[in-house]
Design an enzyme around this catalytic site. Structure first.
Site, PDB file in Angstrom:
ATOM      1  N   LYS A  54      -6.809   2.140  -0.382  1.00 28.43           N
ATOM      2  CA  LYS A  54      -5.871   2.697   0.664  1.00 28.43           C
ATOM      3  C   LYS A  54      -6.753   3.849   0.890  1.00 28.43           C
ATOM      4  O   LYS A  54      -6.664   4.317   2.304  1.00 28.43           O
ATOM      5  CB  LYS A  54      -4.774   2.905  -0.188  1.00 28.43           C
ATOM      6  CG  LYS A  54      -3.736   1.937  -0.412  1.00 28.43           C
ATOM      7  CD  LYS A  54      -2.622   2.061  -1.307  1.00 28.43           C
ATOM      8  CE  LYS A  54      -1.942   1.172  -1.770  1.00 28.43           C
ATOM      9  NZ  LYS A  54      -0.935   1.010  -2.538  1.00 28.43           N
ATOM     10  N   GLN A  98       2.183   5.324  -6.094  1.00 33.62           N
ATOM     11  CA  GLN A  98       1.662   4.012  -6.651  1.00 33.62           C
ATOM     12  C   GLN A  98       2.405   3.485  -7.794  1.00 33.62           C
ATOM     13  O   GLN A  98       2.945   4.253  -8.626  1.00 33.62           O
ATOM     14  CB  GLN A  98       0.129   4.050  -7.121  1.00 33.62           C
ATOM     15  CG  GLN A  98      -0.390   2.770  -7.337  1.00 33.62           C
ATOM     16  CD  GLN A  98      -0.499   1.969  -6.273  1.00 33.62           C
ATOM     17  OE1 GLN A  98      -0.672   2.183  -4.960  1.00 33.62           O
ATOM     18  NE2 GLN A  98      -0.971   0.708  -6.546  1.00 33.62           N
ATOM     19  N   ASP A 121       6.091   3.729   2.606  1.00 33.60           N
ATOM     20  CA  ASP A 121       6.239   2.660   1.930  1.00 33.60           C
ATOM     21  C   ASP A 121       7.537   1.968   2.178  1.00 33.60           C
ATOM     22  O   ASP A 121       7.646   0.835   1.929  1.00 33.60           O
ATOM     23  CB  ASP A 121       6.295   3.030   0.587  1.00 33.60           C
ATOM     24  CG  ASP A 121       5.198   2.595  -0.396  1.00 33.60           C
ATOM     25  OD1 ASP A 121       4.403   1.660  -0.062  1.00 33.60           O
ATOM     26  OD2 ASP A 121       4.798   3.094  -1.662  1.00 33.60           O
TER      27      ASP A 121
HETATM   28  N1  LIG Z   1       3.914   2.339  -3.726  1.00 31.60           N
HETATM   29  C1  LIG Z   1       2.996   1.099  -3.850  1.00 31.60           C
HETATM   30  N2  LIG Z   1       3.171   0.729  -2.456  1.00 31.60           N
HETATM   31  C2  LIG Z   1       2.273  -0.516  -2.348  1.00 31.60           C
HETATM   32  O1  LIG Z   1       2.149  -1.158  -1.419  1.00 31.60           O
HETATM   33  C3  LIG Z   1       1.732  -1.211  -3.575  1.00 31.60           C
HETATM   34  C4  LIG Z   1       2.089  -0.439  -4.780  1.00 31.60           C
HETATM   35  N3  LIG Z   1       2.915   0.707  -4.882  1.00 31.60           N
HETATM   36  N4  LIG Z   1       1.411  -0.935  -6.044  1.00 31.60           N
HETATM   37  C5  LIG Z   1       0.877  -2.123  -5.930  1.00 31.60           C
HETATM   38  C6  LIG Z   1       1.029  -3.093  -4.835  1.00 31.60           C
HETATM   39  C7  LIG Z   1       0.000  -4.272  -4.652  1.00 31.60           C
HETATM   40  N5  LIG Z   1      -0.512  -3.683  -3.311  1.00 31.60           N
HETATM   41  C8  LIG Z   1      -1.674  -4.178  -2.647  1.00 31.60           C
HETATM   42  C9  LIG Z   1      -2.272  -4.112  -1.677  1.00 31.60           C
HETATM   43  C10 LIG Z   1      -3.373  -4.712  -0.960  1.00 31.60           C
HETATM   44  C11 LIG Z   1      -3.963  -5.682  -1.660  1.00 31.60           C
HETATM   45  C12 LIG Z   1      -5.236  -6.352  -1.152  1.00 31.60           C
HETATM   46  O2  LIG Z   1      -5.788  -5.927  -0.171  1.00 31.60           O
HETATM   47  N6  LIG Z   1      -5.772  -7.457  -1.821  1.00 31.60           N
HETATM   48  C13 LIG Z   1      -6.738  -8.376  -1.513  1.00 31.60           C
HETATM   49  C14 LIG Z   1      -7.757  -8.677  -2.604  1.00 31.60           C
HETATM   50  C15 LIG Z   1      -7.956  -7.592  -3.616  1.00 31.60           C
HETATM   51  C16 LIG Z   1      -8.366  -8.021  -5.099  1.00 31.60           C
HETATM   52  O3  LIG Z   1      -9.526  -8.549  -4.857  1.00 31.60           O
HETATM   53  O4  LIG Z   1      -7.947  -7.749  -6.064  1.00 31.60           O
HETATM   54  C17 LIG Z   1      -6.606  -9.359  -0.586  1.00 31.60           C
HETATM   55  O5  LIG Z   1      -5.517  -9.962  -0.912  1.00 31.60           O
HETATM   56  O6  LIG Z   1      -7.486 -10.149   0.194  1.00 31.60           O
HETATM   57  C18 LIG Z   1      -3.453  -6.272  -2.672  1.00 31.60           C
HETATM   58  C19 LIG Z   1      -2.239  -5.479  -3.396  1.00 31.60           C
HETATM   59  C20 LIG Z   1       0.060  -2.677  -2.566  1.00 31.60           C
HETATM   60  N7  LIG Z   1       0.858  -2.212  -3.466  1.00 31.60           N
END
Ligand SMILES: Nc1nc(=O)c2c([nH]1)NC[C@@H]1CN(c3ccc(C(=O)N[C@@H](CCC(=O)O)C(=O)O)cc3)C=[N+]21
Length: 296
Positions: A54, A98, A121
């Site tokens: 992020k 987070q 968010d």
């Molecule tokens: N307040 C808060 N807001 C959130 O938006 C929030 C959070 N807490 N806690 C955790 C989750 C999870 N999350 C992700 C964001 C990007 C990928 C992402 O970019 N994933 C890649 C791969 C990542 C990898 O390889 O582990 C993909 O899907 O291609 C995944 C998960 C946002 N979250």
């Protein structure tokens, strides 16, 4: 027949590119960049990785990133005081705490303390309510990213049958509200739903957000359905000794039946981050009466 694979990575990159262009215009007009504060409590490895990506995306868009990393034993009172300071800081347009937070902290209390107009968010109850009644606010980044993928794939969604699997406050419920606002006929399915495969077979659009690895099978799908996979499940090491990431949809069987499907990784995840950057820019723009393209 083989489904089109919906390229979330490319769609997210294009969105981030557009945002970066608008950030330049914003900076020229207001002499500062939009700012996002990200708060991480503790050192959960997955959370640490997400927070890093992020921060990176924020800087790449030309925005300011303020990272607050607090020890796992940080008290609730201390965290609430940090939120108050961020609420009052004019350089901060967006605040993200987070999740998950350590158990000794009441997450609802902390999220409700965030100024709703900095809640990029979209987790504050006021923003959930605004979405439900059709007022401007902030929509949670994951469902917003899913909607952008669906619009890019299907264009006008009105009249389509949409099934959302999962009823969480952060994905399932806001996703259902967004699809309803697009004039879909929306069903929210969950762990108590009777004959889930039959419910899913009626769907032109399926959004899977249950957190169960590869649960949705190809023979549950209506031929040509558009499938958005929100799941991010880390599967334990197999023969090769490496873990891998899978969604809530069994990609191999689903991609034979679906018309289009988003992969994991490379689908919804990158869109979530792009929408966070988008919401931060929107927040700064609203604060300054700066106008942005309608479709951003
Ligand atoms: N307040 C808060 N807001 C959130 O938006 C929030 C959070 N807490 N806690 C955790 C989750 C999870 N999350 C992700 C964001 C990007 C990928 C992402 O970019 N994933 C890649 C791969 C990542 C990898 O390889 O582990 C993909 O899907 O291609 C995944 C998960 C946002 N979250």
């Amino acid at each position: 027949m083989t489904a089109r694979v919906i390229d979330g990575k490319a769609t997210a990159a294009a969105l981030r590119e557009r945002i970066a262009g608008e950030v330049v215009r914003f900076r020229d007009a207001h002499g500062r960049a939009p700012g996002l504060a990200v708060v991480l409590v503790g050192d959960d490895p997955a959370s640490t990785v997400y927070v890093r990506s992020k921060g990176k995306a924020t800087l790449e868009a030309g925005m300011e990133s303020f990272e607050h990393k607090l020890p796992a034993d940080t008290g609730e009172k201390e965290l609430l005081e940090l939120v108050d300071r961020l609420n009052d800081d004019p350089a901060v347009d967006g605040i993200l705490i987070q999740l998950p937070l350590p158990r000794h902290i009441d997450a609802d209390k902390v999220l409700t303390r965030i100024d709703p107009d900095k809640d990029v968010d979209g987790f504050h109850p006021l923003n959930a309510g605004r979405l439900a009644v059709g007022l401007d606010g902030f929509v949670a980044c994951t469902p917003l990213g899913c909607l952008k993928l669906l619009r890019a794939e299907r264009g006008d969604l009105s009249g389509l049958n949409a099934v959302v699997i999962g009823r969480s406050n952060i994905v399932g419920k806001p996703m259902a509200q967004l699809l309803l606002a697009e004039s879909c006929t929306v069903t929210i399915a969950h762990s108590r739903t009777h004959d889930l495969p039959a419910v899913v077979r009626g769907a032109d659009i399926v959004v899977a957000a249950v957190g169960r690895p590869e649960m949705v099978k190809g023979d549950w799908l209506k031929p040509d359905a558009t499938v958005i996979d929100v799941g991010i499940n880390r599967i334990e090491a197999e023969e090769d000794g490496k873990g891998r990431l899978v969604g809530d949809v069994d990609f191999a069987s689903a991609s034979v039946v679906a018309g289009a499907i988003s992969p994991v990784p490379g689908g919804v995840g990158p869109m979530t981050i792009a929408c966070l950057i988008r919401n931060t820019l929107v927040s700064a723009a609203r604060r300054h009466g700066f106008s942005l393209p309608e479709d951003l």
